[in-house]
Design a protein around this motif. Structure first.
Motif, PDB file in Angstrom:
ATOM      1  N   HIS A  68       0.859  -1.184   0.000  1.00 12.90           N
ATOM      2  CA  HIS A  68       0.000   0.000   0.000  1.00 12.90           C
ATOM      3  C   HIS A  68       0.895   1.234   0.000  1.00 12.90           C
ATOM      4  CE1 HIS A  68      -3.491   2.377   2.081  1.00 12.90           C
ATOM      5  NE2 HIS A  68      -3.537   2.481   0.769  1.00 12.90           N
ATOM      6  N   LEU A  69       0.784   2.057  -1.042  1.00  4.88           N
ATOM      7  CA  LEU A  69       1.607   3.256  -1.179  1.00  4.88           C
ATOM      8  C   LEU A  69       0.740   4.417  -1.653  1.00  4.88           C
ATOM      9  CD1 LEU A  69       4.577   1.663  -3.181  1.00  4.88           C
ATOM     10  CD2 LEU A  69       4.671   2.359  -0.778  1.00  4.88           C
ATOM     11  N   THR A  70       1.271   5.620  -1.564  1.00  2.93           N
ATOM     12  CA  THR A  70       0.584   6.751  -2.169  1.00  2.93           C
ATOM     13  C   THR A  70       0.966   6.795  -3.645  1.00  2.93           C
ATOM     14  OG1 THR A  70       2.353   8.349  -1.767  1.00  2.93           O
ATOM     15  CG2 THR A  70       0.693   8.079  -0.024  1.00  2.93           C
ATOM     16  N   SER A  71       0.117   7.433  -4.421  1.00  2.00           N
ATOM     17  CA  SER A  71       0.365   7.509  -5.858  1.00  2.00           C
ATOM     18  C   SER A  71       1.513   8.446  -6.195  1.00  2.00           C
ATOM     19  CB  SER A  71      -0.905   7.979  -6.575  1.00  2.00           C
ATOM     20  OG  SER A  71      -1.278   9.266  -6.110  1.00  2.00           O
ATOM     21  N   PHE A  72       1.968   9.232  -5.218  1.00  3.50           N
ATOM     22  CA  PHE A  72       3.078  10.145  -5.489  1.00  3.50           C
ATOM     23  C   PHE A  72       4.402   9.634  -4.926  1.00  3.50           C
ATOM     24  CE2 PHE A  72       0.525  11.808  -1.934  1.00  3.50           C
ATOM     25  CZ  PHE A  72       1.430  11.777  -0.883  1.00  3.50           C
ATOM     26  N   GLU A  73       4.431   8.354  -4.489  1.00  2.62           N
ATOM     27  CA  GLU A  73       5.700   7.810  -4.007  1.00  2.62           C
ATOM     28  C   GLU A  73       6.052   6.459  -4.638  1.00  2.62           C
ATOM     29  OE1 GLU A  73       5.206   7.434   0.213  1.00  2.62           O
ATOM     30  OE2 GLU A  73       3.686   5.871   0.055  1.00  2.62           O
ATOM     31  N   TYR A  74       5.078   5.820  -5.292  1.00  3.79           N
ATOM     32  CA  TYR A  74       5.352   4.482  -5.806  1.00  3.79           C
ATOM     33  C   TYR A  74       6.420   4.493  -6.894  1.00  3.79           C
ATOM     34  CZ  TYR A  74       3.058   4.707 -10.406  1.00  3.79           C
ATOM     35  OH  TYR A  74       2.757   4.999 -11.709  1.00  3.79           O
ATOM     36  N   GLN A  75       6.591   5.625  -7.581  1.00  2.00           N
ATOM     37  CA  GLN A  75       7.542   5.695  -8.690  1.00  2.00           C
ATOM     38  C   GLN A  75       8.966   5.373  -8.227  1.00  2.00           C
ATOM     39  OE1 GLN A  75       5.389   8.104  -7.839  1.00  2.00           O
ATOM     40  NE2 GLN A  75       4.013   8.417  -9.562  1.00  2.00           N
ATOM     41  N   THR A  76       9.310   5.821  -7.032  1.00  4.58           N
ATOM     42  CA  THR A  76      10.646   5.529  -6.486  1.00  4.58           C
ATOM     43  C   THR A  76      10.830   4.030  -6.316  1.00  4.58           C
ATOM     44  OG1 THR A  76      10.738   7.650  -5.314  1.00  4.58           O
ATOM     45  CG2 THR A  76      12.170   5.896  -4.499  1.00  4.58           C
ATOM     46  N   SER A 136       5.431  16.247   1.543  1.00  2.00           N
ATOM     47  CA  SER A 136       4.400  16.555   0.558  1.00  2.00           C
ATOM     48  C   SER A 136       3.123  17.095   1.189  1.00  2.00           C
ATOM     49  CB  SER A 136       4.091  15.322  -0.288  1.00  2.00           C
ATOM     50  OG  SER A 136       3.671  14.240   0.523  1.00  2.00           O
ATOM     51  N   SER A 137       2.847  16.760   2.443  1.00  4.07           N
ATOM     52  CA  SER A 137       1.672  17.324   3.104  1.00  4.07           C
ATOM     53  C   SER A 137       1.799  18.843   3.214  1.00  4.07           C
ATOM     54  CB  SER A 137       1.499  16.716   4.504  1.00  4.07           C
ATOM     55  OG  SER A 137       1.207  15.338   4.419  1.00  4.07           O
ATOM     56  N   TYR A 138       3.016  19.305   3.436  1.00  6.70           N
ATOM     57  CA  TYR A 138       3.290  20.738   3.529  1.00  6.70           C
ATOM     58  C   TYR A 138       3.051  21.415   2.175  1.00  6.70           C
ATOM     59  CZ  TYR A 138       5.814  24.810   5.464  1.00  6.70           C
ATOM     60  OH  TYR A 138       6.160  26.045   5.948  1.00  6.70           O
ATOM     61  N   GLN A 151      10.700  12.350  -8.594  1.00  8.60           N
ATOM     62  CA  GLN A 151      11.420  13.195  -7.631  1.00  8.60           C
ATOM     63  C   GLN A 151      10.463  13.920  -6.684  1.00  8.60           C
ATOM     64  OE1 GLN A 151      11.535  13.770 -11.028  1.00  8.60           O
ATOM     65  NE2 GLN A 151      13.423  12.724 -11.600  1.00  8.60           N
ATOM     66  N   ASN A 152       9.206  13.492  -6.647  1.00  9.35           N
ATOM     67  CA  ASN A 152       8.199  14.242  -5.899  1.00  9.35           C
ATOM     68  C   ASN A 152       8.550  14.393  -4.424  1.00  9.35           C
ATOM     69  OD1 ASN A 152       5.453  15.509  -5.676  1.00  9.35           O
ATOM     70  ND2 ASN A 152       5.183  13.792  -4.259  1.00  9.35           N
ATOM     71  N   ASN A 153       8.992  13.317  -3.788  1.00  9.68           N
ATOM     72  CA  ASN A 153       9.314  13.401  -2.363  1.00  9.68           C
ATOM     73  C   ASN A 153      10.464  14.370  -2.108  1.00  9.68           C
ATOM     74  OD1 ASN A 153       7.336  11.585  -1.499  1.00  9.68           O
ATOM     75  ND2 ASN A 153       8.659   9.823  -1.864  1.00  9.68           N
ATOM     76  N   GLU A 154      11.476  14.306  -2.985  1.00  7.68           N
ATOM     77  CA  GLU A 154      12.622  15.205  -2.822  1.00  7.68           C
ATOM     78  C   GLU A 154      12.214  16.645  -3.116  1.00  7.68           C
ATOM     79  OE1 GLU A 154      17.342  15.462  -4.181  1.00  7.68           O
ATOM     80  OE2 GLU A 154      16.017  13.907  -5.000  1.00  7.68           O
ATOM     81  N   PHE A 155      11.400  16.833  -4.149  1.00  8.57           N
ATOM     82  CA  PHE A 155      10.915  18.183  -4.465  1.00  8.57           C
ATOM     83  C   PHE A 155      10.122  18.759  -3.297  1.00  8.57           C
ATOM     84  CE2 PHE A 155       7.043  20.511  -5.738  1.00  8.57           C
ATOM     85  CZ  PHE A 155       7.637  21.717  -6.113  1.00  8.57           C
ATOM     86  N   ALA A 156       9.215  17.948  -2.740  1.00 10.63           N
ATOM     87  CA  ALA A 156       8.382  18.422  -1.638  1.00 10.63           C
ATOM     88  C   ALA A 156       9.237  18.830  -0.445  1.00 10.63           C
ATOM     89  CB  ALA A 156       7.393  17.331  -1.234  1.00 10.63           C
ATOM     90  N   LYS A 157      10.256  18.046  -0.135  1.00 14.58           N
ATOM     91  CA  LYS A 157      11.127  18.355   0.993  1.00 14.58           C
ATOM     92  C   LYS A 157      11.888  19.660   0.746  1.00 14.58           C
ATOM     93  CE  LYS A 157      14.634  16.188   3.964  1.00 14.58           C
ATOM     94  NZ  LYS A 157      15.579  17.313   4.017  1.00 14.58           N
TER      95      LYS A 157
END
Length: 420
Positions: free
Chosen positions: A88-96, A196-198, A383-389
C-alpha cells in the motif's frame, strides 16, 4: 515433490482429523497508514474479514505505520529485502519503488485475471515508464468542511471565493477564554514536517491564483506571477496566524473535530474526523465546495505487489487485490470511505444515503480532473518526495527569515529544475 492444490487440501483436511494436529497457516503482511481509521480503516477490515473467511488457512497481518515517516519506513523494508506481501503506497511515491525494481509488473496479472480497468478513475497514474505498477484506490477532489456555529459567531457566511475565505478565516480566529492566546482558528494548514503534506497545502492556494508547480509539459512554473500570488495567499494565512502553528494535518483535522477550527479544506478523509466528533459539535459540522478553485485533487493511494515476494504469496496477495477491487467492495468503499470509489458505477444508492455530501465529492473530483490537477507535479513524478522536501524547507526559511516571496520562488524554481 510439488503437491496440487486438491491434494494439498485433502492432506490438510486429513491432518485436522488427527489428535493434536494443526492446520498450517500462511500469513500475508500488509502495512498501511489507514489502520484504525474511521471509514477507510473500516473498509480494509471488511475486505480482510471476507478474504480470511474464504481463505481459512491464510491470515493477514494488518499493521499500522503512521503516514508521517511512512515512505522512509517502506523504503527501509524494501531495501532490506523484506517488503510487505500486500503493498500500500501513495500515488506520489510508488515511482521511487518502481525505479528500484521493487514493484511487480501487474500487466500480466491484470490480463490473466481479466480485470477490467476501463474508466477506472486515476488508473493512468499507475502506469510508469510504460509499465502498470499498481491499481488506483482513490482519485479525488478537495472540498471544504466548516463549522456552522463558528461562522455564525464570526458573523460571516460560508465563503465561496478567496476574498470571502480570507475574511471568514480572520473573523473566526480569536481568543475565546481571554487568556491572550488564540484558541480558535479560522482555518488550518500543515506546518510541521517538510514533506508533501506541507507543499500540498501550499498548492491549494497556488491553484486558486492560477498557478502550478509545473505545466502540462513538465516545465517548472514556480517563478511565475500566478504561483507567487498563490504562495502569498498561503503566506497571509500563516503570518496572520489564522492557522494553528507547527502542526501536522492530522492534528488540525483533530482540532476541527473538536470545534476549534472553522474552515478545513481537505480530501474526502475529513469525514472520518467529522464522524468522530462529539454530538454537540458534530451537528454544526457541514460541507461545501472549496472556495479555492480549481480544487486540489488527483490520485491518492494505490495497491500493488512486491517483485521479491514468493510466487505463492503473490498469488494470494493478487486474490486479495481482486477482492478489494470487486464491484461489491468498491461499492462498500464509496459507502464507508465516504468518497467515490474509482471503479465505474461503484457509487450506488446506499453510498448516497450513507454520505449526504457524496455529490459534492463527485463534483470536486470532476472539477479537479477537468482542470488537469494532480498533487504530483508533471515532470517531477519520481522526484516528488525530494521536491516536496526542498520546497517545504524553502517555505520554512522564507517564513523564519522573512524573505521576499519572489526570492523563495526563484530558489525553488532552480532546485526543481536541477531535480529534473
Amino acid at each position: 515433490m510439488k503437491l496440487t492444490k486438491t491434494l494439498t487440501s485433502l492432506l490438510l483436511a486429513g491432518t485436522m482429523m488427527l489428535p493434536g494436529a494443526a492446520m498450517a497457516e500462511t500469513t500475508l503482511n500488509f502495512v498501511s497508514w489507514q489502520v484504525g481509521e474511521k471509514g477507510y480503516g473500516d473498509w480494509w477490515n471488511a475486505v480482510i474479514a471476507e478474504f480470511e473467511a474464504t481463505h481459512p488457512d491464510v491470515k493477514i497481518d494488518f499493521t499500522l505505520v503512521p503516514r508521517d515517516g511512512y515512505t522512509d519506513a517502506m523504503i527501509t523494508q524494501f531495501a532490506a529485502g523484506a517488503p510487505p506481501d500486500i503493498v500500500h503506497l501513495t500515488s506520489f511515491e510508488y515511482q521511487t519503488f518502481a525505479d528500484n525494481g521493487w514493484l511487480e509488473d501487474l500487466g500480466p496479472w491484470i490480463e490473466k485475471s481479466g480485470m477490467d480497468l476501463d474508466g477506472w478513475a486515476g488508473q493512468g497514474a499507475c502506469v510508469w515508464k510504460g509499465t502498470t505498477n499498481c491499481i488506483m484506490l482513490l482519485y479525488f477532489g478537495y472540498i471544504m468542511a466548516y463549522n456552522e456555529q463558528l461562522l455564525e459567531e464570526g458573523g460571516v457566511a460560508v465563503p465561496t471565493t478567496w476574498d470571502e475565505y480570507l475574511a471568514a478565516a480572520r473573523a473566526t480566529t480569536f481568543d475565546r477564554d481571554g487568556d491572550g492566546i488564540k484558541d480558535v482558528y479560522g482555518t488550518g494548514v500543515h506546518l510541521a514536517t517538510a514533506n508533501s503534506s506541507y507543499t500540498n497545502d501550499v498548492l491549494i492556494y497556488v491553484l486558486s491564483a492560477g498557478g502550478r508547480w509545473t505545466n502540462k509539459d513538465g516545465q517548472v512554473t514556480i517563478n511565475t506571477p500566478e504561483t507567487i500570488e498563490g504562495i502569498n495567499r498561503w503566506r497571509t494565512i500563516v503570518e496572520e496566524e489564522l492557522t494553528p502553528m507547527g502542526m501536522v494535518g492530522g492534528d488540525i483535522d483533530q482540532l476541527f473535530m473538536e470545534g476549534k477550527v472553522a474552515l478545513r479544506i481537505q480530501g474526502p478523509w475529513i469525514n472520518g474526523f467529522v464522524q468522530r466528533a462529539e454530538p454537540g459539535i458534530k451537528e454544526h459540522l457541514k460541507y461545501a465546495a472549496s472556495p479555492l478553485q480549481p480544487p486540489l485533487g488527483g490520485s491518492s493511494n494505490v495497491i500493488t505487489l512486491a517483485s521479491e515476494t514468493p510466487q505463492e504469496k503473490k498469488e494470494l496477495a493478487w486474490e486479495f487485490i481482486q477482492l478489494a477491487t470487486s464491484q461489491k467492495f468498491q461499492e462498500l468503499y464509496s459507502e464507508l470511505g465516504a468518497s467515490p470509489a474509482p471503479r465505474p458505477g461503484a457509487v450506488n444508492e446506499a453510498a448516497f444515503a450513507a454520505v449526504p455530501h457524496m455529490q459534492l465529492l463527485i463534483d470536486a473530483t470532476n472539477a479537479a480532473s477537468a482542470a488537469g490537477v494532480d498533487r504530483i507535479p508533471t515532470g517531477l513524478e519520481a522526484q516528488n518526495n525530494e521536491f516536496a522536501k526542498v520546497a517545504a524547507e524553502e517555505f520554512q526559511r522564507m517564513l523564519i527569515e522573512k524573505l521576499p516571496t519572489e526570492e523563495t520562488a526563484a530558489a525553488i524554481q532552480a532546485e526543481a529544475e536541477m531535480l529534473q
